[in-house]
Scaffold this motif. Structure first.
Motif, PDB file in Angstrom:
ATOM      1  N   VAL A   8     106.102-117.517 -75.654  1.00 55.59           N
ATOM      2  CA  VAL A   8     105.042-117.965 -76.096  1.00 55.59           C
ATOM      3  C   VAL A   8     104.495-118.818 -75.397  1.00 55.59           C
ATOM      4  CG1 VAL A   8     103.308-118.705 -78.184  1.00 55.59           C
ATOM      5  CG2 VAL A   8     105.049-117.135 -78.408  1.00 55.59           C
ATOM      6  N   VAL A   9     105.050-120.356 -75.216  1.00 50.65           N
ATOM      7  CA  VAL A   9     104.739-121.301 -74.392  1.00 50.65           C
ATOM      8  C   VAL A   9     104.278-121.061 -73.114  1.00 50.65           C
ATOM      9  CG1 VAL A   9     105.385-123.772 -74.009  1.00 50.65           C
ATOM     10  CG2 VAL A   9     105.690-122.916 -76.356  1.00 50.65           C
TER      11      VAL A   9
ATOM     12  N   ILE B 108     101.398-119.257 -71.970  1.00 47.94           N
ATOM     13  CA  ILE B 108     100.373-119.713 -72.221  1.00 47.94           C
ATOM     14  C   ILE B 108     100.227-120.798 -70.873  1.00 47.94           C
ATOM     15  CG2 ILE B 108      98.911-121.382 -73.355  1.00 47.94           C
ATOM     16  CD1 ILE B 108     100.205-120.199 -75.981  1.00 47.94           C
TER      17      ILE B 108
ATOM     18  N   GLY C 166     103.138-113.366 -75.997  1.00 45.18           N
ATOM     19  CA  GLY C 166     103.022-114.825 -76.175  1.00 45.18           C
ATOM     20  C   GLY C 166     101.338-115.225 -76.389  1.00 45.18           C
ATOM     21  N   GLN C 167     100.882-114.641 -75.175  1.00 41.52           N
ATOM     22  CA  GLN C 167      99.436-115.101 -75.107  1.00 41.52           C
ATOM     23  C   GLN C 167      98.692-114.482 -76.092  1.00 41.52           C
ATOM     24  OE1 GLN C 167      96.855-113.910 -71.680  1.00 41.52           O
ATOM     25  NE2 GLN C 167      97.249-116.019 -71.036  1.00 41.52           N
TER      26      GLN C 167
ATOM     27  N   SER D 250      99.031-115.943 -79.546  1.00 36.50           N
ATOM     28  CA  SER D 250      98.334-117.409 -79.824  1.00 36.50           C
ATOM     29  C   SER D 250      96.835-117.133 -79.727  1.00 36.50           C
ATOM     30  CB  SER D 250      98.466-118.252 -78.267  1.00 36.50           C
ATOM     31  OG  SER D 250      97.961-119.140 -78.177  1.00 36.50           O
ATOM     32  N   SER D 251      96.393-116.190 -78.870  1.00 38.99           N
ATOM     33  CA  SER D 251      94.803-115.911 -79.094  1.00 38.99           C
ATOM     34  C   SER D 251      94.317-115.362 -80.686  1.00 38.99           C
ATOM     35  CB  SER D 251      94.268-114.966 -77.770  1.00 38.99           C
ATOM     36  OG  SER D 251      94.818-113.627 -78.126  1.00 38.99           O
TER      37      SER D 251
ATOM     38  N   ILE E  81      95.991-115.800 -83.292  1.00 36.24           N
ATOM     39  CA  ILE E  81      96.078-116.744 -84.311  1.00 36.24           C
ATOM     40  C   ILE E  81      94.754-117.735 -84.180  1.00 36.24           C
ATOM     41  CG2 ILE E  81      97.052-119.106 -84.991  1.00 36.24           C
ATOM     42  CD1 ILE E  81      99.780-117.816 -84.067  1.00 36.24           C
ATOM     43  N   THR E  82      94.296-118.011 -82.817  1.00 39.11           N
ATOM     44  CA  THR E  82      92.945-118.615 -82.684  1.00 39.11           C
ATOM     45  C   THR E  82      91.842-118.103 -83.629  1.00 39.11           C
ATOM     46  OG1 THR E  82      93.901-119.711 -80.666  1.00 39.11           O
ATOM     47  CG2 THR E  82      91.360-119.713 -80.919  1.00 39.11           C
TER      48      THR E  82
END
Length: 317
Positions: A255-256, A259, A267-268, A271-272, A274-275
């Protein structure tokens, strides 16, 4: 054997269930909803409530989860309320990037760790061995979110050997693909290098003290031949086991890195998602990664019997 398989499968299903429940519970604590994200900050409460009802987000949390679980058991991970994309298809579109990073990171870690472990075991107790131990200690202290920016600065910005960000697919050329994947794969490999090297080095040192190794040396065989022909293979059992488990962790641990390097992987996506409070997409990705991790661990467990006859006999007993 059937009973053992059933028990492990039951535990795996329980793990998947608990992981998805924990994911839904944690996301429910976040403020806002997908409807608010879709409509924007200036949306009226009435409009938000209407969209929530349309998306089914006005139902109790347990009801939303139960509906999703019923669909997931049939292989349908749902449709994103934000993008309207099928979650399964979204995962499949981004999976190649994450898989390549995980496998390449594992390959880098295994290659470097085996070389360092062989050198350290051959020079056990000497300055070279202690120097390698010091280097691997540094690797253990460099997680991906620190290694990534450092690698970008030195190898991408300063030296210009690799791109700062972005992803080139294999269809665009293998060289360009590996150039875009190498730095992020190396970033997630540092900790694995240290773990693998220390594990294999310890096993090699122990194996080199065995009687069959002493007998091989007494026959006049060279140190290199003894190391690679007689010592390395029986010392690799623990390494293979840990490497299999690490593969599942690497798939879920990009994930990290994705990004940082701007890579279009899982991962990206998570992350998006969740946002924008896209609970359906997050649930789908989490259950997929957990499933991969569980399957890899089960395969590693079953490989014990093939790699070591003693384990096979213990299971039968």
């Amino acid at each position: 054997m059937v009973l053992t398989l059933s028990k492990r499968a039951g535990r795996s299903l329980l793990v998947l269930f608990l992981v998805t429940v924990a994911t839904v519970s944690l996301l429910s604590l976040a403020p806002g909803s997908a409807a608010q994200v879709i409509l924007g900050e200036n949306a009226t409460p009435e409009a938000v409530a209407e969209l929530n009802a349309e998306l089914g987000l006005d139902q109790p949390l347990w009801q939303q989860y139960a509906d999703w679980l019923r669909s997931a058991l049939t292989g349908d991970l749902g449709t994103s309320p934000v993008t309207g994309q099928d979650v399964t298809q979204a995962i499949l579109d981004r999976l190649p990037v994450t898989l390549e990073l995980a496998f390449l990171g594992l390959l880098i870690a295994l290659t470097i760790s085996i070389i360092l472990a062989v050198i350290a075991a051959a020079t056990s107790g000497r300055p070279v061995d202690r120097g390698i131990s010091a280097v691997t200690s540094v690797f253990l202290a460099i997680p991906a979110f620190i290694a990534g920016p450092l690698l970008i600065y030195y190898f991408a910005l300063k030296l210009g050997w690799f791109p700062v960000s972005g992803w080139s697919r294999i269809s665009e050329g293998l060289g360009a693909n590996l150039q875009s994947a190498f730095l992020p794969a190396l970033a997630i490999a540092f900790v694995e290098i240290a773990t693998f090297q220390r594990l294999l080095r310890t096993d090699l040192v122990s194996t080199l003290r065995e009687e069959f190794v002493s007998a091989a040396r007494a026959k006049g065989m060279s140190s290199k031949y003894v190391m690679f022909r007689h010592a390395l293979r029986p010392s690799s059992f623990s390494l293979i086991t840990v490497a299999g488990i690490s593969l599942g962790r690497l798939i879920g641990g990009t994930v990290v890195v994705e990004i940082l390097f701007g890579l279009p992987g899982l991962g990206q996506l998570v992350s998006s998602s969740i946002t924008v409070r896209d609970v359906i997409t997050v649930q789908g990705i989490v259950v997929f990664v957990a499933l991969v991790y569980v399957v890899v661990n089960m395969l590693v467990d079953f490989s014990y019997g093939f790699l070591d006859p003693r384990v096979r006999k213990a299971v039968r007993a």
